[in-house]
Enzyme design. Structure first.
Site, PDB file in Angstrom:
ATOM      1  N   GLU A   1       0.845  -1.202   0.000  1.00 32.48           N
ATOM      2  CA  GLU A   1       0.000   0.000   0.000  1.00 32.48           C
ATOM      3  C   GLU A   1       0.877   1.247   0.000  1.00 32.48           C
ATOM      4  O   GLU A   1       1.985   1.237   0.537  1.00 32.48           O
ATOM      5  CB  GLU A   1      -0.952  -0.016   1.205  1.00 32.48           C
ATOM      6  CG  GLU A   1      -0.298  -0.224   2.569  1.00 32.48           C
ATOM      7  CD  GLU A   1       0.230   1.063   3.190  1.00 32.48           C
ATOM      8  OE1 GLU A   1      -0.155   2.144   2.713  1.00 32.48           O
ATOM      9  OE2 GLU A   1       1.028   0.971   4.130  1.00 32.48           O
TER      10      GLU A   1
ATOM     11  N   GLU B   1      -1.702   8.795   5.599  1.00 30.61           N
ATOM     12  CA  GLU B   1      -2.726   9.042   6.613  1.00 30.61           C
ATOM     13  C   GLU B   1      -3.247  10.466   6.448  1.00 30.61           C
ATOM     14  O   GLU B   1      -2.500  11.407   6.254  1.00 30.61           O
ATOM     15  CB  GLU B   1      -2.150   8.840   8.017  1.00 30.61           C
ATOM     16  CG  GLU B   1      -1.802   7.395   8.309  1.00 30.61           C
ATOM     17  CD  GLU B   1      -1.516   7.154   9.772  1.00 30.61           C
ATOM     18  OE1 GLU B   1      -2.181   7.767  10.631  1.00 30.61           O
ATOM     19  OE2 GLU B   1      -0.621   6.350  10.067  1.00 30.61           O
TER      20      GLU B   1
ATOM     21  N   LYS C   1       8.153  -1.111  -1.596  1.00 28.70           N
ATOM     22  CA  LYS C   1       7.467  -0.405  -0.510  1.00 28.70           C
ATOM     23  C   LYS C   1       8.475   0.197   0.459  1.00 28.70           C
ATOM     24  O   LYS C   1       8.401   1.378   0.820  1.00 28.70           O
ATOM     25  CB  LYS C   1       6.522  -1.367   0.216  1.00 28.70           C
ATOM     26  CG  LYS C   1       5.962  -0.843   1.530  1.00 28.70           C
ATOM     27  CD  LYS C   1       5.113   0.402   1.350  1.00 28.70           C
ATOM     28  CE  LYS C   1       4.513   0.828   2.685  1.00 28.70           C
ATOM     29  NZ  LYS C   1       3.696   2.041   2.564  1.00 28.70           N
TER      30      LYS C   1
ATOM     31  N   ASN D   1       9.299   4.440   1.179  1.00 27.58           N
ATOM     32  CA  ASN D   1       9.245   5.114   2.468  1.00 27.58           C
ATOM     33  C   ASN D   1      10.625   5.573   2.921  1.00 27.58           C
ATOM     34  O   ASN D   1      10.771   6.642   3.525  1.00 27.58           O
ATOM     35  CB  ASN D   1       8.616   4.197   3.518  1.00 27.58           C
ATOM     36  CG  ASN D   1       7.106   4.196   3.447  1.00 27.58           C
ATOM     37  OD1 ASN D   1       6.512   4.968   2.690  1.00 27.58           O
ATOM     38  ND2 ASN D   1       6.471   3.332   4.216  1.00 27.58           N
TER      39      ASN D   1
ATOM     40  N   PHE E   1       7.941  16.540   0.375  1.00 26.76           N
ATOM     41  CA  PHE E   1       8.719  16.032   1.511  1.00 26.76           C
ATOM     42  C   PHE E   1      10.036  16.788   1.692  1.00 26.76           C
ATOM     43  O   PHE E   1      11.042  16.211   2.084  1.00 26.76           O
ATOM     44  CB  PHE E   1       8.965  14.529   1.361  1.00 26.76           C
ATOM     45  CG  PHE E   1       7.724  13.711   1.598  1.00 26.76           C
ATOM     46  CD1 PHE E   1       7.452  13.180   2.846  1.00 26.76           C
ATOM     47  CD2 PHE E   1       6.812  13.518   0.581  1.00 26.76           C
ATOM     48  CE1 PHE E   1       6.298  12.457   3.073  1.00 26.76           C
ATOM     49  CE2 PHE E   1       5.650  12.792   0.795  1.00 26.76           C
ATOM     50  CZ  PHE E   1       5.392  12.266   2.048  1.00 26.76           C
TER      51      PHE E   1
ATOM     52  N   CYS F   1       4.704   4.322   9.779  1.00 30.09           N
ATOM     53  CA  CYS F   1       5.422   3.798   8.610  1.00 30.09           C
ATOM     54  C   CYS F   1       6.904   4.163   8.594  1.00 30.09           C
ATOM     55  O   CYS F   1       7.759   3.280   8.668  1.00 30.09           O
ATOM     56  CB  CYS F   1       4.756   4.293   7.328  1.00 30.09           C
ATOM     57  SG  CYS F   1       3.090   3.656   7.097  1.00 30.09           S
TER      58      CYS F   1
END
Length: 439
Positions: free
Chosen positions: A154, A158, A210, A214, A255, A266
């Site tokens: 995913e 949030e 993934k 991150n 970011f 995460c």
């Protein structure tokens, strides 16, 4: 299509609800009876904008249901999503016990072909472990049943999870089973009517994608925080620097906002897990180790500024704090910088009165045993007689406060802004002493 989602936490609930929203029939399984009871009663156990209404709408339409019955949930869906927690072990590696327990639960009750989809964030090689756990459990049953294991990580933010799921940038599918790939293409067809978004690859590459995503985002945050600290020393303005480098299309603006460090469920966990995975296989990921160290230090940056103003001993001081959640539009307190800041201020003798538009209840659960911490019901409540205001989370409600009222309420017009929400020159022109990050 009929889909089962194992785990009704953040990822599982958003995934199941969004899949139901486009017409699928979804059964969400959780071993926590209290959580299932809350969902069956029309509530949700997390805060995510728009999710509660979507859950209620799909429950009412008969497309979304919740259960604690493992056997019934396995029978329900040909596709079985595993969306359980992978908390860090003591060494930082991901704890796969819940993932493997879910896999064994599927294998104990399946009676035909199943596609088992790892939706949880898991280390490279987890797909092999899931496949082995299912095969072993089937062998114990004496059952020879076909199944496939797919990695489908995913990429949900949030506070914007529904938008991210319904309008994805990309859909990563890691699989080597053509039947499973075709089912995943059918499942995600409603989310890519505009253009092809599915990236098919092997399972291990999908698992690493993934973590890599991150880790890259966390790296950008720590990089900007390091530059912000240098900018303060050099007399530069990190906000102008951010605009200067963000305008380069090779870099972009996302970011690149300096502050008091990243938190949440995460980034901290995934950076630790990737570092641990590297060590396990003989690779010292030096950049990511530095990212983690820089972030840990950054969480104390605001406290360092307070100490420079008031001294090491903060006994008798009282501070107002705006923002407890690790980011806006969530009540998630996991690894939130506010926890480190409050602990350090109160350890030095200060009292803290905090306000958050959403996360107060969750903050009371995880921080409520601190006798020097109080919670306010509105954003002006903490200010009365406080020695200074600290801003930790960039909620929209904090963007344009009544500065005259803020100045009148504080013991002195002093703000420590951990999110660079205001224009320094203007605020100082209003009589405030203003300490931001890198400005």
């Amino acid at each position: 299509m009929k889909i089962t989602v194992i785990g009704s936490g953040y990822v599982g609930l958003v995934t199941g609800t969004c899949l139901a929203e486009v017409g699928n029939h979804v059964c969400c399984l959780d071993v926590d009876p209290a959580k299932i009871a809350t969902l069956q009663a029309g509530g949700i156990p997390i805060y995510e904008p728009g999710l509660e209404d979507m859950v209620r709408r799909n429950v009412a339409a008969g497309r979304l249901s919740f259960t604690t019955d493992v056997e019934a949930s396995v029978a329900f869906g040909e596709i079985q999503f595993i969306a359980v927690g992978t908390p860090p072990d003591e060494d930082g590696s991901a704890d796969l016990s819940y993932v493997l327990a879910a896999a064994r639960g599927i294998a104990r009750h399946m009676d035909g072909y199943k596609v088992v989809v790892d939706k949880s964030t898991v280390p490279v090689g987890t797909g092999d472990k899931v496949r082995a756990a299912i095969a072993e459990t089937l062998a114990e049953r004496g059952a020879d049943l076909p199944f496939a294991v797919v990695s489908n990580p995913e990429f949900l933010k949030e506070g914007a999870a529904i938008e991210d799921f319904m309008k994805p940038d990309r859909i990563v599918v890691g699989a080597d089973d053509e039947r499973a790939i075709e089912l995943m293409r059918r499942l995600y067809a409603p989310f890519q009517r505009n253009h092809e978004r599915i990236l098919c690859m092997d399972v291990r590459s999908a698992e690493l994608t993934k973590y890599a995503a991150n880790a890259m985002l966390a790296t950008r945050i720590s990089f900007m925080n390091e530059l912000a600290n240098l900018a303060e020393t050099l007399g530069a303005d990190i906000e102008l620097v951010r605009q200067g480098i963000g305008s380069d299309p090779r870099i972009g603006y996302h970011f690149l906002y300096p502050g008091v460090g990243y938190g949440g469920s995460c980034f901290p966990k995934d950076v630790k897990a990737l570092v641990a995975s590297g060590q396990e296989h003989g690779h010292d990921l030096k950049v990511l180790s530095a990212v983690e160290a820089a972030n840990d230090a950054q969480k104390l940056r605001l406290v360092d500024k307070v100490i420079r103003e008031f001294g090491e001993d903060l006994a008798g001081r009282r501070f107002a704090l705006w923002g407890l959640a690790f980011k806006p539009n969530t009540d998630d307190m996991r690894e939130a910088p506010s926890r480190v800041i409050v602990d350090e201020l109160t350890r030095r003798g200060a009292e803290v009165v905090a306000y958050d538009p959403v996360a107060t209840h969750e903050a009371q659960r995880v921080m409520g045993d601190n006798p020097k911490l109080q919670f306010a019901d509105d954003m002006m409540g903490p200010l009365a007689g406080a020695d200074a205001l600290l801003i930790v989370t960039e909620w929209k409600a904090f963007r344009s406060p009544d500065f005259d009222a803020v100045r009148a309420a504080l013991k002195q017009p002093l703000i420590f802004d951990g999110r660079n929400m205001y224009a320094p020159a203007w605020l100082r022109g209003q009589g405030f002493t203003y300490h931001a990050v890198g400005r």
